[in-house]
Design a protein around this motif. Structure first.
Motif, PDB file in Angstrom:
ATOM      1  N   VAL A  28      72.283  -8.627 -42.821  1.00 60.46           N
ATOM      2  CA  VAL A  28      71.062  -9.444 -42.827  1.00 60.46           C
ATOM      3  C   VAL A  28      70.401  -9.262 -44.183  1.00 60.46           C
ATOM      4  N   THR A  29      70.095 -10.390 -44.851  1.00 60.07           N
ATOM      5  CA  THR A  29      69.453 -10.288 -46.166  1.00 60.07           C
ATOM      6  C   THR A  29      68.102 -10.995 -46.141  1.00 60.07           C
ATOM      7  N   ASP A  96      62.792 -11.720 -42.625  1.00 64.96           N
ATOM      8  CA  ASP A  96      64.088 -12.165 -42.106  1.00 64.96           C
ATOM      9  C   ASP A  96      64.384 -13.611 -42.489  1.00 64.96           C
ATOM     10  N   VAL A  97      63.379 -14.490 -42.405  1.00 65.33           N
ATOM     11  CA  VAL A  97      63.660 -15.922 -42.634  1.00 65.33           C
ATOM     12  C   VAL A  97      62.941 -16.504 -43.854  1.00 65.33           C
ATOM     13  N   ASP A 182      71.120 -16.116 -38.901  1.00 65.93           N
ATOM     14  CA  ASP A 182      70.191 -15.865 -40.008  1.00 65.93           C
ATOM     15  C   ASP A 182      68.803 -15.459 -39.535  1.00 65.93           C
ATOM     16  N   ALA A 183      68.586 -15.341 -38.241  1.00 64.51           N
ATOM     17  CA  ALA A 183      67.214 -15.113 -37.764  1.00 64.51           C
ATOM     18  C   ALA A 183      67.216 -14.463 -36.387  1.00 64.51           C
TER      19      ALA A 183
HETATM   20 MG    MG Z   1      67.636 -13.616 -42.102  1.00 63.58          MG
END
Ligand code: MG
Ligand code: NAI
Length: 480
Positions: A28-29, A96-97, A182-183
């Motif tokens: 996770v980036t 996160d997003v 992604d979230a």
């Molecule tokens: Mg993310």
């Protein structure tokens, strides 16, 4: 120290009320600077099997046996617990997003509001009695589908959990949630909050992972009785095809190309902030983003110049620093949006916003295109970035033709002080929602929401969602 909400162990799924170690992980980036944040579980078909079985056990056990009143009380308690964690949830979501902090906070508050709304509504759904033959009493019962699947995107994780899982739980379904790869962090945090607030084990299960793996396994699972999906048209088609094999209902919310129609008698001072915000909120990564601004020719230059001024003042930067616009979710999304900007090379740019950081995040400058032909790709395709097109029109008939001239129909708005025109257009526009002299004001927890055409089908939000998340049984009794 990796980012883990509420001491949830890294790379775990929530199945049957317990955190279960994932066999494999995904990185996770942070979209604001591309730095690593943590890892999540890469769920498999076997994890989905276990989650569906746990949900069925909850339906057959404590959760299924609970009265509507008690379900409502639990949901209300979860909503109150979410409110006490708004700041933590907002920080988590921002990182996160890549959502600017104020917007992330609004999502957390909306999640709480959905839980409060559906908590209050749980015991207010009733059946009816139907006059029938002599000697009969006929009535209907609203019953849960059973186990419901929820595949959600990365753009508004908290809001979409609220509107979909919140409504499904209110009706007594047990849920399996597959958040977007992604979230996942606020979905996991929410699951912990819900468990702590007393949601029985297995009523909500969360399996993280990739769409093609965990997502596809959930969509095709014979143990679910309803699927709700928000995301792209292509994935929506795959979800509906998978559901068809099991003959289960689906709710699809697939985005749009939502127009705002600005007539020459509009209150421009009121309209201006809505025209711009509806396009750049969440960096335009919004299913109901207003990406087309249709303006009557007599005021076209004025509206364009005022929007252009607003665009030049927009600042794009790291989410935690809370600028007007944050980064896009991923390198993939940035390249999709840049591809659209390339397709607009033949167009005139009215104005762009500024990028105010050198960080290695997925930034795209907000861009407003001038005088765009209605059939241009930028006026037809969902871009999902901070990009709006201005389209001039001559009269009401042409405005309606252009507004209705895409494959989509999610949201539209009419800016005019003429009451008769407002009423005519509210009927003429092909759209799931029509706003008059506003656009999505107030968040809309209470307002039925969903599309026509390629924007999807089924309705979420408001009371209407409770019908979608339940089935109707007719009981005909002969008593003489
Ligand atoms: Mg993310
Ligand atoms: P997507 O539709 O592929 O992803 C949404 C969700 O579906 C995610 O949870 C993903 O893991 C899951 N998924 C993907 N493939 C699946 C499959 N075969 N079976 C089951 N689940 C699957 O969208 P993506 O790739 O994230 O974004 C691409 C485009 O989709 C965007 O550029 C945007 O235009 C549109 N989109 C629209 C959204 C909306 O709110 N209507 C939200 C997100 C994306």
């Amino acid at each position: 120290m990796p980012l883990t909400p509420f001491n949830i162990p890294q790379a775990h799924h929530l199945i049957g009320g317990a955190w279960v170690q994932a066999a494999d992980t995904l990185p996770v980036t942070d979209p604001s600077d591309n730095s690593p944040l943590t890892t999540i579980g890469r769920g498999t078909a076997a994890d989905i099997d276990r989650a569906v079985a746990a949900a069925q056990t909850a339906r057959d056990g404590a959760w299924g046996a609970m009265t509507a009143l008690d379900r409502g009380r639990i949901l209300t308690r979860i909503g109150q617990a979410v409110l006490t964690h708004v700041d933590t949830l907002a920080q988590l979501e921002s990182r996160d997003v890549g959502k600017p902090l104020t917007q992330a906070r609004a999502d957390a508050v909306a999640l709480a509001r959905y839980l409060e709304f559906y908590g209050g509504a749980a015991d207010k759904i009733t059946g009816e009695t139907i006059p029938y033959l002599d000697g009969y009493t006929v009535y209907t019962l609203r019953e849960p589908h059973g186990v419901t699947g929820h595949i959600i995107p990365w753009n508004y994780p908290m809001q979409i959990i609220g509107r979909s899982v919140g409504a499904a739980l209110a009706m007594g379904n047990a849920c399996v949630l597959k958040p977007a790869e992604d979230a996942c962090l606020t979905a996991l945090a929410f699951a912990q909050i819900a468990t702590d607030a007393g949601l029985p084990d297995g009523a909500l299960n969360v399996v993280t992972g990739l769409g093609a793996e965990a997502g596809a396994a959930l969509a095709a699972h014979p143990g679910i009785q309803h699927m709700s999906f928000t995301g792209s048209v292509a994935t929506g088609e795959a979800i509906q095809a998978a559901a068809a094999k099991n003959v289960i209902p689906v709710t699809l919310e697939l985005g749009g190309k939502s127009p705002q129609l600005v007539f020459d008698d509009a209150d421009l001072d009121r309209a201006l902030p809505f025209l711009v915000n509806a396009g750049i909120q969440n960096a335009g990564q919004t299913c109901s983003a207003s990406s087309r601004i249709l303006v009557q020719r007599g005021i076209y230059a004025r509206v364009r110049d005022r929007m252009a001024d607003a665009y030049r003042r927009l600042r794009t930067g790291p989410a935690l620093e809370d600028f007007n616009v944050g980064p896009l979710i991923s390198a993939k999304q940035k390249s999709i949006v840049e591809g659209f900007l390339d397709q607009g090379a033949d167009l005139t740019i009215a104005a762009q916003g500024q990028i105010v950081t050198d960080a290695a995040g997925h930034y795209v400058a907000p861009t407003l295109f001038d005088d765009v032909p209605p059939d241009h790709a930028l006026a037809q395709r969902e871009i999902f970035g901070p990009v709006q097109v201005l389209i001039p029109f001559d009269d009401e008939a042409q405005a309606v033709e252009i507004a209705n001239g895409t494959d989509f129909g999610l949201v539209a708005s009419v800016w005019s002080e003429n009451g008769a025109r407002q009423m005519r257009l509210a009927r003429a526009l092909k759209s799931g929602q029509v706003f008059i002299n506003n656009y999505g004001a107030g968040g809309g927890v209470e307002l039925p929401f969903g599309g026509v055409g390629k924007s999807g089908h089924g309705r979420e939000k408001g009371f209407e969602a409770l019908y979608g998340f339940s089935t109707l049984k007719t009981v005909a009794a002969y008593h003489g």
